[in-house]
Enzyme design. Structure first.
Site, mmCIF file in Angstrom:
data_model
loop_
_atom_site.group_PDB
_atom_site.id
_atom_site.type_symbol
_atom_site.label_atom_id
_atom_site.label_comp_id
_atom_site.label_asym_id
_atom_site.label_seq_id
_atom_site.Cartn_x
_atom_site.Cartn_y
_atom_site.Cartn_z
ATOM 1 N N GLY A 103 0.819 -1.209 0.000
ATOM 2 C CA GLY A 103 0.000 0.000 0.000
ATOM 3 C C GLY A 103 0.851 1.257 0.000
ATOM 4 N N GLU A 110 10.527 -4.646 0.812
ATOM 5 C CA GLU A 110 9.986 -5.377 1.959
ATOM 6 C C GLU A 110 10.090 -6.887 1.753
ATOM 7 O OE1 GLU A 110 6.632 -2.141 3.491
ATOM 8 O OE2 GLU A 110 6.104 -3.610 1.959
#
Length: 258
Positions: A103, A110
């Site tokens: 998002g 990540e």
């Protein structure tokens, strides 16, 4: 009264509990997003007050800036080599601990950091717990060159996938395309429901121009769910759960970092 919004309370509770897993000498992946920002602040307080010595590997430039601000030693993944633990947020998670992330547009870094860790802990509020993934748009990072062609190929793929929606939109930042830390674009896939996440992820990453998608499978080990009343729930693999409680007053000393 604690000056925390109802939205921030669960984020703080989950973050406060998750940083208890960090031990002296660890190399820790630091996630990106509003919930992960609370985790970085909580971890910074442990560094300052307990003398905890850790090396933090951030997953975005904004996380790196916050980590330095609160006193966490920041190193690159190349310098760290391998991580003991990564703590990050998620946009959705299901009973199999499969995640949708991205998002904030940092899902490539990540995923690299999380898969270079012995363990991944996800911090979330109750709204992120879903029976089936897909209500949150699935981010797909793509190369800017020829992105329209990549978009068409993605939408063509979705026509044969077990999903309810098949629209892929370019993420914007005002009047210009949003760019990730790597300078790439993000396509948000509005799917409604993802019936076969593993199959979808595999086929998306085979499309020329696609860098990485936001489905995280077989990566998360534990989800820490915070609630606005201070209750915290730990969900592990195979549905194993435990509950606890966090004192919301602990947030007072972190407000100055906001």
């Amino acid at each position: 009264m604690i000056p925390l919004s109802d939205a921030d309370k669960p984020k703080f509770v989950a973050s406060r509990r998750a940083v208890d897993f960090v031990e002296d000498g660890m190399r820790v992946g630091l996630g990106t997003g509003s919930t992960a920002a609370w985790m970085v602040r909580c971890l910074g307080r442990r560094v300052r007050e307990e003398g905890l010595k850790i090396a933090g590997v951030p997953t975005s430039t904004r996380t790196a800036e916050l980590a330095r601000k609160v006193g966490i030693a920041v190193v690159t993944l190349e310098d760290a080599g391998w991580l003991d633990l990564t703590i990050d947020g998620a946009d959705e998670f299901d009973r199999d601990l499969t995640l949708i992330k991205g998002g904030g547009g940092a899902h490539l870094q990540e995923k690299i950091v999380a898969t270079a860790s012995d363990r991944m802990i996800v911090i979330a509020d109750p709204a992120k717990d879903v029976a089936r993934l897909g209500a949150f748009p699935l981010p797909v990072e793509v190369i800017p060159f020829g992105w329209q062609a990549t978009q068409k190929l993605v939408q063509r793929l979705l026509a044969g996938m077990d999903v309810d929606g098949r629209t892929a939109t370019l993420r914007m930042a005002g009047d210009t395309p949003f760019r990730t830390d790597e300078g790439n674009y993000v396509l948000d896939l509005h799917l409604g429901r993802i019936g076969a996440p593993r199959d979808l992820a595999l086929h998306l990453n085979q499309i020329a121009g696609v860098v990485e998608n936001g489905l995280f499978m077989d990566i998360c080990d534990t989800v820490v769910v915070g609630h606005a009343d201070g209750t915290v729930r730990l969900i592990g693999r195979a549905g194993k759960e435990e509950t606890g409680r966090i004192d919301l007053a602990d947030a007072e000393s972190l407000i100055a970092d906001l």
